[in-house]
Design a protein around this motif. Structure first.
Motif, PDB file in Angstrom:
ATOM      1  N   SER A 170      60.820 -24.474  -9.817  1.00  0.00           N
ATOM      2  CA  SER A 170      61.121 -25.213 -11.041  1.00  0.00           C
ATOM      3  C   SER A 170      62.602 -25.129 -11.417  1.00  0.00           C
ATOM      4  CB  SER A 170      60.272 -24.681 -12.205  1.00  0.00           C
ATOM      5  OG  SER A 170      60.549 -23.309 -12.429  1.00  0.00           O
ATOM      6  N   ARG A 171      63.347 -24.207 -10.800  1.00  0.00           N
ATOM      7  CA  ARG A 171      64.769 -24.102 -11.145  1.00  0.00           C
ATOM      8  C   ARG A 171      65.553 -25.325 -10.707  1.00  0.00           C
ATOM      9  NH1 ARG A 171      67.119 -18.976  -8.328  1.00  0.00           N
ATOM     10  NH2 ARG A 171      68.914 -19.607  -9.604  1.00  0.00           N
ATOM     11  N   GLY A 231      61.992 -16.529  -2.837  1.00  0.00           N
ATOM     12  CA  GLY A 231      61.402 -15.710  -3.895  1.00  0.00           C
ATOM     13  C   GLY A 231      61.573 -16.308  -5.278  1.00  0.00           C
ATOM     14  N   SER A 232      62.386 -17.336  -5.430  1.00  0.00           N
ATOM     15  CA  SER A 232      62.575 -18.010  -6.721  1.00  0.00           C
ATOM     16  C   SER A 232      61.517 -19.082  -6.905  1.00  0.00           C
ATOM     17  CB  SER A 232      63.963 -18.646  -6.797  1.00  0.00           C
ATOM     18  OG  SER A 232      64.966 -17.667  -6.671  1.00  0.00           O
ATOM     19  N   HIS A 233      61.268 -19.427  -8.179  1.00  0.00           N
ATOM     20  CA  HIS A 233      60.322 -20.497  -8.472  1.00  0.00           C
ATOM     21  C   HIS A 233      61.023 -21.834  -8.298  1.00  0.00           C
ATOM     22  CE1 HIS A 233      57.290 -22.937 -10.584  1.00  0.00           C
ATOM     23  NE2 HIS A 233      56.459 -21.930 -10.294  1.00  0.00           N
ATOM     24  N   ASP A 244      51.746 -20.341  -6.250  1.00  0.00           N
ATOM     25  CA  ASP A 244      52.311 -20.314  -7.608  1.00  0.00           C
ATOM     26  C   ASP A 244      53.626 -21.064  -7.714  1.00  0.00           C
ATOM     27  OD1 ASP A 244      50.197 -18.718  -8.552  1.00  0.00           O
ATOM     28  OD2 ASP A 244      51.176 -16.934  -7.699  1.00  0.00           O
ATOM     29  N   ILE A 265      56.383 -20.358  -5.705  1.00  0.00           N
ATOM     30  CA  ILE A 265      57.498 -19.518  -5.264  1.00  0.00           C
ATOM     31  C   ILE A 265      57.943 -19.971  -3.877  1.00  0.00           C
ATOM     32  CG2 ILE A 265      58.275 -17.172  -4.770  1.00  0.00           C
ATOM     33  CD1 ILE A 265      57.631 -17.751  -7.715  1.00  0.00           C
ATOM     34  N   ILE A 266      59.262 -20.095  -3.682  1.00  0.00           N
ATOM     35  CA  ILE A 266      59.820 -20.586  -2.426  1.00  0.00           C
ATOM     36  C   ILE A 266      59.697 -19.517  -1.350  1.00  0.00           C
ATOM     37  CG2 ILE A 266      61.904 -21.449  -1.306  1.00  0.00           C
ATOM     38  CD1 ILE A 266      62.792 -22.373  -4.154  1.00  0.00           C
ATOM     39  N   THR A 267      59.115 -19.883  -0.198  1.00  0.00           N
ATOM     40  CA  THR A 267      58.896 -18.908   0.875  1.00  0.00           C
ATOM     41  C   THR A 267      59.633 -19.268   2.167  1.00  0.00           C
ATOM     42  OG1 THR A 267      56.891 -20.072   1.575  1.00  0.00           O
ATOM     43  CG2 THR A 267      56.636 -18.301  -0.058  1.00  0.00           C
ATOM     44  N   LEU A 285      56.241 -23.470  -0.384  1.00  0.00           N
ATOM     45  CA  LEU A 285      55.962 -22.778  -1.648  1.00  0.00           C
ATOM     46  C   LEU A 285      54.654 -22.025  -1.494  1.00  0.00           C
ATOM     47  CD1 LEU A 285      56.619 -25.715  -4.173  1.00  0.00           C
ATOM     48  CD2 LEU A 285      58.290 -24.079  -3.285  1.00  0.00           C
ATOM     49  N   ASP A 286      54.555 -20.891  -2.191  1.00  0.00           N
ATOM     50  CA  ASP A 286      53.243 -20.237  -2.233  1.00  0.00           C
ATOM     51  C   ASP A 286      52.405 -20.923  -3.311  1.00  0.00           C
ATOM     52  OD1 ASP A 286      53.932 -19.272  -4.731  1.00  0.00           O
ATOM     53  OD2 ASP A 286      54.208 -17.198  -4.091  1.00  0.00           O
TER      54      ASP A 286
END
Length: 671
Positions: free
Chosen positions: A74-75, A70-72, A47, A49-51, A44-45
């Motif tokens: 938390s989903r 690119g998705s967060h 914030d 966000i999945i990297t 994750l970055d």
């Protein structure tokens, strides 16, 4: 080429080599991560966000890398957790505390939920700046449904990458050399990465395992089967050992070629120690239960044997009286038979001692004084080849024990020591104090003890012999050289006295036998439980009407014969009910003599019925036990089997004499 040019060239080469080494190391980690499908491992970055996305993440959550990058993150959380701000709190905790670990429900792409174990570690730039997070997720749904699956999952769960400290996780090349090293490995084994990378993993094995080729066998098994799992001793950097649970998995590249092994090690020393302690406790309990069962059997045999000896001794005594001194040959044979019967009676007393059913008179005993008083006797008993040394500390607490039985026990132990020390030597008798603070099944109760030990330097015993040494009739002395009842008698004495027997011995190293005796305190029983002897004086100058009761025909016949030989008028009954019928029809009966261990109605039950209808009638109960079994009346005195005419006459005199001085219905009791 100038010096400056050469420096520039050399610097560039060093940078290239470092980059190459870094890329190689990174590639190995990449292969390690991609080879594992039981874990979702991704980045994750700052914030959230999945990297990055590995195969395990795709298998668990259903998203391909193209769908999720690119998705967060938390989903993946259930709506309630998102509303509660759990994803943001996880990032804050990981950043602030250096790690976040939890379990909870997560959501797959298809909407299905699974129970996940999640580890979130911050990734920091060398200057301390947060550049992202490493996230590891494991599906533990099955563990939540079954405890067995839970245990297996936990064993395999904390596996990977730096930040996981409970497991040593590292890679080996095909030859077994360490190629990378995580923090858990450093914590468990003590080596830093710089110290161990490039070394062969066999250095963690004990010398004996290396000699047996265990490191090579493990790699060969993993190479052949894809996996090797075992437990064994491993060595830390400081030389100490720990019990390790080890898993070795073969790692293949994309083309199926073996490029090394993934190795996972867990320190499970505490678990092994707990298992060993439990096994020892179970073994002690099993030994205690076995000795208890043998004791019950031995006590029963001794009781029945006493009945037979009662008949034999009584008949022989009467035969000797009637034969007189003529002819001498017959008298000699009868005397010889009586001596054999009395030896049999002594044997049953030892059997009853082991069964903890002997008659004891415990009191407060100064052990140093007792041993000093019998040392000369012991020296004569064991012969001039051996000498006795005593060690007793000043201020030793007194013990609560029957001194006469303890002297016999010490004599047995000294004779055993003499037989084990062929050729002479020194036997040591010493004592100290010890306390038991935690009781174990089959062991000593909590309390304070005086530990009296007899120590020899003889041939010693192996472990199997030590286990059986206190069993009745077990002996290593050969036929005709021992009864096998010496140690069993000692065991019974200390057990019945509230203590215990411990034997420490090794083959060729001598033997130490410890008698753990309870410290004498005011809370223990009175100094003596044995009733004072009643002077044998004639109670009556006339014959008595006596009812004899016994279900054993031999004993009953001899009892009747001895009573008639004394001049008494005797009625006989083979059961309690028959005895009551006779009492109801014969009003002039003055004394009842009955066995205790009879079917349907015991002697104690008969005595209770007699007291209900004839409260002033004296009763004698004959017994083969020191104490009555459950249901017996131990408050009454006893006539012990085997008995002859003298003991029977003495019991009658004592009963009728006590009856004159005590309340009506005085009795002598037994079992």
């Amino acid at each position: 080429m100038s010096v400056t040019d050469r420096c520039v060239r050399d610097t560039g080469m060093e940078q290239t080599e470092r980059a190459t080494a870094s890329a190689s190391d990174e590639g190995r980690y990449r292969l390690l991560v991609d080879a594992i499908t039981d874990y979702a491992i991704y980045m994750l970055d700052p914030d959230g966000i999945i990297t990055s996305w590995n195969a395990g993440a795709q298998r668990f959550k259903g998203y391909t890398a193209d769908e999720i990058l690119g998705s967060h993150f938390s989903r993946f959380f259930v709506p309630a957790d998102r509303e509660a701000g759990l994803p943001q709190r996880a990032l804050r905790i990981a950043a602030a505390e250096g790690r976040f670990e939890t379990e909870g429900w997560r959501v797959r792409k298809d909407g299905g939920q699974f129970w996940a174990h999640v580890v979130l570690d911050p990734i920091l730039h060398p200057d301390g700046t947060l550049i992202g997070y490493a996230k590891i997720t494991r599906d533990l749904t099955e563990r939540k449904q079954a405890q067995e699956d839970l245990q297996r999952s936990e064993k395999q769960f904390r596996l990977l990458v730096n930040g996981v400290s409970d497991y040593a996780i590292y890679m080996l090349d095909p030859e077994g050399r360490v190629t990378n090293w995580n923090f858990g490995a450093e914590r468990i084994k003590g080596y830093s990465r710089d110290e161990i990378v490039g070394e062969h993993f066999s250095r963690f094995f004990s010398p004996e395992d290396r000699e047996r080729g265990e490191p090579q066998r493990g790699l060969a098994t993993a190479l052949k089967d894809g996996r090797f799992e075992t437990e064994g001793w491993r060595i830390r950097k400081d030389g100490t050992r720990f019990w390790a649970s080890v898993v070795v998995d073969r790692v293949d590249d994309e083309e199926g070629r073996v490029i090394g092994f993934a190795k996972i090690t867990r320190d499970v020393t505490e678990r092994k120690e707990a298992q060993e302690a439990l096994a020892k406790a179970n073994e002690a309990l099993a030994q205690s239960q076995k000795m208890e069962a043998i004791g019950q059997l031995t006590g029963g045999i001794a009781h029945d044997f006493n009945n037979l000896l009662t008949a034999v001794i009584g008949s022989l005594e009467m035969a000797r009286k009637r034969v007189g001194i003529d002819p001498p040959a017959v008298q000699s044979l009868i005397d010889n038979a009586l001596e054999g019967a009395r030896r049999g009676a002594s044997l049953t007393q030892r059997m009853l001692a082991f069964a903890r059913r002997q008659d004891l008179a415990p009191r407060t005993v100064d052990l140093a004084e007792l041993v000093a008083g019998i040392t000369a006797f012991l020296e004569r008993s064991i012969g001039p080849e051996l000498s006795i040394e005593t060690r007793f500390p000043a201020g030793l607490s007194p013990a609560h024990i029957d001194p006469n039985q303890l002297e016999t026990a010490l004599l047995n132990l000294m004779v055993n020591a003499r037989d084990a020390m062929d050729g002479g030597g020194v036997v040591t008798i010493e004592a100290d104090e010890a306390a038991i603070e935690v009781a174990r099944p089959g062991g000593l109760a909590v309390g304070r003890y005086v530990r009296l030990a007899v120590i020899d330097t003889g041939e010693g015993m192996d472990a199997e012999t030590v286990k059986r040494a206190a069993e009745p009739f077990f002996t290593t002395k050969g036929v005709g050289k021992g009864t096998g009842l010496g140690l069993s008698m000692v065991h019974g004495l200390v057990s019945q006295s509230g203590g215990g027997l411990q034997i420490h011995s090794r083959k060729g190293e001598g033997t130490r036998v410890e008698l753990w005796l309870p410290v004498a305190t005011a809370a223990l029983a009175p100094a003596s439980t044995r009733e004072p002897d009643v002077p044998v004086v004639p109670a009556e100058d006339r014959p008595l009407a006596i009812l004899a009761v016994d279900d054993d025909g031999l004993v009953l016949m001899n009892t009747v014969a001895m009573l008639e030989d004394m001049g008494h008028r005797v009625f006989e009954a083979a059961s309690g009910m028959e005895a009551l019928d006779i009492l109801r029809s014969e009003a002039d009966i003055e004394l009842v003599i009955t066995d205790h261990a009879m079917p349907r109605m015991t002697g104690s039950q008969l005595a209770e019925a007699i007291r209900g209808e004839w409260p002033g009638l004296p009763i004698i109960l004959a017994t083969g036990y020191a104490e009555l079994p459950p249901g017996g009346d131990n408050s009454l005195p006893k006539l012990s089997k085997p008995f002859g005419e003298y003991e029977l006459a003495k019991a009658i005199t004592a009963t009728l004499g006590a009856g004159k001085a005590a309340s009506p219905g005085a009795a002598i009791a037994g079992s």
